[in-house]
Design a protein around this motif. Structure first.
Motif, mmCIF file in Angstrom:
data_model
loop_
_atom_site.group_PDB
_atom_site.id
_atom_site.type_symbol
_atom_site.label_atom_id
_atom_site.label_comp_id
_atom_site.label_asym_id
_atom_site.label_seq_id
_atom_site.Cartn_x
_atom_site.Cartn_y
_atom_site.Cartn_z
ATOM 1 N N ALA A 207 0.820 -1.201 0.000
ATOM 2 C CA ALA A 207 0.000 0.000 0.000
ATOM 3 C C ALA A 207 0.862 1.262 0.000
ATOM 4 O O ALA A 207 0.579 2.228 -0.711
ATOM 5 N N ARG A 208 1.940 1.264 0.786
ATOM 6 C CA ARG A 208 2.791 2.448 0.849
ATOM 7 C C ARG A 208 3.496 2.695 -0.482
ATOM 8 O O ARG A 208 3.697 3.836 -0.888
ATOM 9 N N ALA A 209 3.880 1.614 -1.184
ATOM 10 C CA ALA A 209 4.541 1.781 -2.471
ATOM 11 C C ALA A 209 3.574 2.265 -3.553
ATOM 12 O O ALA A 209 3.969 2.977 -4.472
ATOM 13 N N ALA A 210 2.312 1.888 -3.446
ATOM 14 C CA ALA A 210 1.329 2.287 -4.462
ATOM 15 C C ALA A 210 0.924 3.748 -4.309
ATOM 16 O O ALA A 210 0.660 4.436 -5.283
ATOM 17 N N GLY A 211 0.878 4.245 -3.091
ATOM 18 C CA GLY A 211 0.420 5.617 -2.884
ATOM 19 C C GLY A 211 -1.098 5.702 -2.955
ATOM 20 O O GLY A 211 -1.813 4.764 -2.578
ATOM 21 N N GLN A 212 -1.603 6.817 -3.428
ATOM 22 C CA GLN A 212 -3.042 7.018 -3.488
ATOM 23 C C GLN A 212 -3.688 6.123 -4.546
ATOM 24 O O GLN A 212 -3.095 5.841 -5.588
ATOM 25 N N VAL A 213 -4.915 5.693 -4.249
ATOM 26 C CA VAL A 213 -5.710 4.919 -5.202
ATOM 27 C C VAL A 213 -7.072 5.592 -5.338
ATOM 28 O O VAL A 213 -7.450 6.448 -4.540
ATOM 29 N N SER A 214 -7.807 5.182 -6.359
ATOM 30 C CA SER A 214 -9.117 5.772 -6.621
ATOM 31 C C SER A 214 -10.081 5.424 -5.499
ATOM 32 O O SER A 214 -10.149 4.280 -5.048
ATOM 33 N N GLY A 215 -10.860 6.439 -5.083
ATOM 34 C CA GLY A 215 -11.874 6.193 -4.060
ATOM 35 C C GLY A 215 -13.098 5.540 -4.674
ATOM 36 O O GLY A 215 -13.340 4.353 -4.506
#
Length: 396
Positions: free
Chosen positions: A168-176
């Motif tokens: 999760a930290r490597a991906a960063g923000q994702v679509s809500g």
């Protein structure tokens, strides 16, 4: 010789010379022929569209290139050395899992086709299980300690990781977008003010719950960190078993569950309580307020009671105009009788006669009789003034 030919042509003329040819008929009806051809072509296109083989439209399918498919993420995983096994039933999924040493299983059971035992068998055969938008029964069967906790609020454009999971930290923000949130274990991508997140991982990390199909779908894969999160969740092992259970995987051999089995335990106490409440309501609303009163028919109702009843109705419904019309009609009728004008007298004639009888201007009497009160207080005062007018006419 020429005469014989002319006579033969004359004899054959009515049968052949007057008959139009096919080409002339086509020219004459070319508009109708063009319309018929257009209709035939349209019907052919419709039939071809219905009978032509259609592509895969199953949501989150690796063969679906539409917005809700997952063909893009599967191809990217394949380019990075991950072999994606697209299985269509439980037996194929079991065989694919048994054929690999440490496979990852992606499970999207949107119809709830698998029972608890088969879900546990699939989880035991996998090194990692990524479950997308699981049902309550699926989470209960996997016994992971993760539970449903609602949905992502509308108007949430992006979600921050907010957790310590490396993926999760490597991906960063994702679509809500629209999705579900889960509680228990380690939760990531939590909406504002919520302890539950779109991503939840078990204590040992073998089970990962992803509450949004938009992260893996073709439509939003290139937004924010959706692709990075999908690749890290699904690309941990060289073999990925992509399993979307269908209705064919449902077990119809057992007997259906009864209503008693489906109902929770507290329902057995609600039933008797509802019966007691119903009996109390019947006793409350159905009790008599004294003995019945028998009165012989026909019943004579006093006029004053009828008048009071109508007055209450007019008062309840604020019927000022209806009450004014009734008061005016009654006044005119009694004035006509007092002035001996007869039943056929008009309102103007009654007003003129009353004015002459009282030696008053006709406009004064007419203004009083034809007034339109706009409030209840004025209506009461106007009724008293009409009553006073009647008494003055009868007194003189």
């Amino acid at each position: 010789m020429t005469g014989h030919a002319t006579e033969a042509a004359r004899e054959a003329g009515p049968g052949h010379a007057g008959r139009p040819s096919f080409r002339s008929r086509l020219r004459r009806h070319r508009g109708l022929a063009a319309f018929g051809a257009l209709v035939a072509v349209g019907l052919g296109l419709v039939i071809w569209a219905q009978l032509a083989p259609k592509g895969d439209v199953v949501p989150l399918s690796v063969s679906n290139a539409g917005p809700d498919g997952a063909r893009a993420v599967a191809q990217i995983l394949g380019d990075h050395g991950v072999e994606v096994h697209d299985v269509r039933n439980y037996d194929a999924a079991t065989a694919a899992l048994d054929g690999s040493s440490s496979p990852t299983l992606l499970l999207y059971d949107r119809n709830g086709a698998l029972d608890g035992q088969r879900l546990r068998d699939l989880a035991d055969s996998s090194a990692r299980v990524v479950v997308v938008s699981p049902r309550l029964e699926t989470l209960r069967a996997l016994d992971s300690g993760i539970r449903q906790a609602g949905v992502v609020p509308d108007g949430t454009p992006a979600l921050d990781p907010g957790c310590s999971l490396p993926d999760a930290r490597a991906a960063g923000q994702v679509s809500g977008g629209s999705g579900f949130v889960y509680d228990g274990g380690t939760t990531c991508f939590r909406p504002s003010g919520s302890a539950a997140g779109v991503l939840a991982a078990g204590a040992d990390g073998r089970l990962v719950v992803l509450g949004s199909t938009a992260v893996l779908g073709n439509e939003r894969l290139d937004e924010l960190g959706n692709a990075a999160l999908g690749l890290r969740l699904l690309g941990a092992s060289p073999d990925l078993v992509w399993y979307l259970p269908s209705l064919e995987d449902m077990d119809f051999t057992g007997s259906p569950r009864t209503l008693d089995e489906l109902a929770p335990d507290w329902v057995r106490f609600v039933g008797p309580w509802l019966v007691v409440v119903a009996l109390a309501a019947i006793a409350w609303r159905g009790r008599r307020h004294g003995p019945l009163v028998f009165e012989p028919l026909p019943v004579v109702v006093k006029a004053v009671e009828t008048a009071e009843g109508r007055a209450r109705l007019y008062h309840d419904y604020r019927a000022l105009d209806q009450a004014r019309d009734n008061l005016r009609a009654g006044t005119l009728s009694r004035l006509a009788a007092a002035l001996r004008l007869g039943p056929g007298a008009t309102a103007e004639a009654i007003v003129d006669a009353a004015a002459r009888h009282l030696a008053m201007p006709a406009s004064t009497v007419s203004g009083l009789v034809n007034e339109h009160p706009r409030s209840e207080a004025r209506l009461v005062a106007w009724a008293r003034e009409l009553h006073t007018l009647e008494k003055e006419v009868k007194r003189r």
